[in-house]
Structures are given as C-alpha cells and as structure tokens.
Design a protein around this motif. Sequence first.
Motif, mmCIF file in Angstrom:
data_model
loop_
_atom_site.group_PDB
_atom_site.id
_atom_site.type_symbol
_atom_site.label_atom_id
_atom_site.label_comp_id
_atom_site.label_asym_id
_atom_site.label_seq_id
_atom_site.Cartn_x
_atom_site.Cartn_y
_atom_site.Cartn_z
ATOM 1 N N GLY A 66 0.788 -1.225 0.000
ATOM 2 C CA GLY A 66 0.000 0.000 0.000
ATOM 3 C C GLY A 66 0.819 1.273 0.000
ATOM 4 O O GLY A 66 0.258 2.373 -0.012
ATOM 5 N N ARG A 123 -7.532 -1.633 -0.633
ATOM 6 C CA ARG A 123 -7.530 -1.169 0.756
ATOM 7 C C ARG A 123 -8.454 0.034 0.918
ATOM 8 O O ARG A 123 -9.191 0.134 1.903
ATOM 9 C CB ARG A 123 -6.101 -0.801 1.182
ATOM 10 N N LEU A 161 -9.768 -0.983 4.415
ATOM 11 C CA LEU A 161 -8.729 -1.730 5.127
ATOM 12 C C LEU A 161 -7.576 -0.809 5.517
ATOM 13 O O LEU A 161 -7.611 0.393 5.262
ATOM 14 C CB LEU A 161 -8.224 -2.861 4.227
ATOM 15 N N GLU A 162 -6.548 -1.399 6.170
ATOM 16 C CA GLU A 162 -5.372 -0.616 6.524
ATOM 17 C C GLU A 162 -4.851 0.088 5.281
ATOM 18 O O GLU A 162 -4.688 -0.526 4.237
ATOM 19 C CB GLU A 162 -4.273 -1.527 7.083
ATOM 20 N N PHE A 210 -0.730 -6.224 6.827
ATOM 21 C CA PHE A 210 -2.115 -6.558 6.469
ATOM 22 C C PHE A 210 -2.597 -7.687 7.371
ATOM 23 O O PHE A 210 -2.018 -8.768 7.374
ATOM 24 C CB PHE A 210 -2.180 -6.984 5.001
#
Length: 314
Positions: free
Chosen positions: A161, A238, A243-244, A249
């Motif tokens: 990410g 994400r 999500l984070e 993760f």
Amino acid sequence: MRHADHVARESQSNSATSALAASWRRSLLKHGLDPSDARRPERLTLEELSRRRQAMEHFLRVAAPQLDQLFNLVCLSGCNVLLTDADGVVMDQRVNAADAEQFRDWGLWQGADWSEAAQGTNGIGTCLAEGRQVTIHRGEHFHTRNTAMSCMDAPIWGPDGRLLAALDVSSARADQTERYNRLISAQVAQTAKAIEAVFFRASFPGARIVAPDDTADAAVLLAVDNDDLAIGATRAARRVLGLEREGAFRPRPAADLLGRDDDLTGFDKGERAALVRALARADGNVSAAARALGIGRATMYRRMARLGLVEKSG
C-alpha cells in the motif's frame, strides 16, 4: 514577464490556491529552490544506481514488458518513458536513439534525481509528492530550464500500500499540445495500474488473486490463500474495502470482504477453512471462535489439533 519571476510571484501570493501554485510554493519556500537555477539534475554514481536497482530488481523485471508496450505506443512522438523509485530517481527508461541526446541534456536519464525537493515542480517529483496522476506541461515546471518539456506521470503503489514508483512519459516536441498530453496521460495511468497489478500478483505467488464483483477498477485486487483468508490487498482495494491504508495486512476471511455467502457449500471448502475463518474473526480467541461455530471449547481444540492449527499466542 520572465518565467522565474512569474513562479516566484505566484509562489508567494497568499491568494494562490491551485495545485500548481501549491507545488511552486513548496519548491520555493519548503525546498529553497531558485526557479532560475540552470544546473542539470544530480545523478547517482553507477555504483549507487546499481545498489538501488538491485533493491528493486524483482519489481523492475516485472515492470519491463509494460514499459516496452508503452514505449511502442509513444516512441514515434519524441517521447521518453521513465520509471523511477519512490525517491524520484530514474531506475529504467526507454528512448529512441534520435531523441537520446536531448533527454540526456535535460537530465531525463537513468540515475537522475527528479524529486520535487531537487527539481521543484515537475511530472515525476510532483506525482510522488502528491501521490496522484499529474501532467506538468512546459511553463508549469518550476525551473526555467525545464519549460521546454511536457511530462505525464502516474504513481505506482506497492503490495504493502505504500508508494513504490512513478511512471513518466516526457515529450521533447515543441508542438506538443495539451490535448495530446491528455491522450498520453490516460495511457500512462493505464500502464501504471497494469504494472501495479502484475507486481501484486508476483508478490503473492501461492495465492489466488480475486477482485470484488462490483468493481471495474483493475487495480482493486485481493490475494487469497488456501484457507480463503485474504492475506494481501492493493492500495486501491484497501481504500475501497476500508482496510489498513498501508503496511502490515491483518488476514481476514475473503468472504467477509467480497460480500459473498459464507457457507461450506459455496465459497468455503472444508472444515479447516471454517475454523480458520472463525479464529480470524475472533482475533485468535479459541473460546469465542468455538461459540461462533456452536461447538464446545474442548471440541474446538481437538479439531484444531487434528487439522494442524495452532492457537494464537497472546
């Protein structure tokens, strides 16, 4: 008015609110750059460049075919295709021999530092500074020496990410139009997403790569293991799935993220996968997982032992 004077005036204007003016302001005030500075971008030594390339070897190898395809589309238009690292240092490029001298003179070459901190507003540096697709056309550059080029850029996000690279197409054509820039920019964005997706797949070689049924964005991808746990997600996934944003993760049932029916006759396959999902939902708490499954704690332990599952340590 000279370009350098115009940049300095707009950078210090309290009424300047555009993204371009904000980048000029960062270049002038935060990085202390002079728009009239005519020095070429600094370049790494061959040893330094080699070390950086080795650190990104897997990524560069995966990205190479996509760079070739993009270059084949723009090579007849006097364009240079560049791939940088997250610091704005050029790691790889594609350029015609007839155009090489011009781009080398501009400093658009392997090993050159095109971060915003080094070169002010430019396609590569501003793309990385703002984490978004940008086009910096001729006089929009901070340095006067860079105003003969047009640069179209898109960020590439890593499997964790985090910002990994920038993909750039720079043009040496004096008659380059903003309309043509838009066409190239769209292709750059598409190629950046393709590189991101290919590298994400390569980063999870033993996993299934799936996407939510309701998305048309090719960058929204999940990596799912044999227990039907999502163990990785692209930056776009994400964001879409809440999500984070980046970094580690936490695995969770893919069925929960994808909105699919959670039963053993459909997405799930086998008792082990059911136990793994229950433990993931309970964050490793065996008692809570057993209650969710409607079985006793002792039964849960017996089944875990039989299936080779280990209780999560506190």
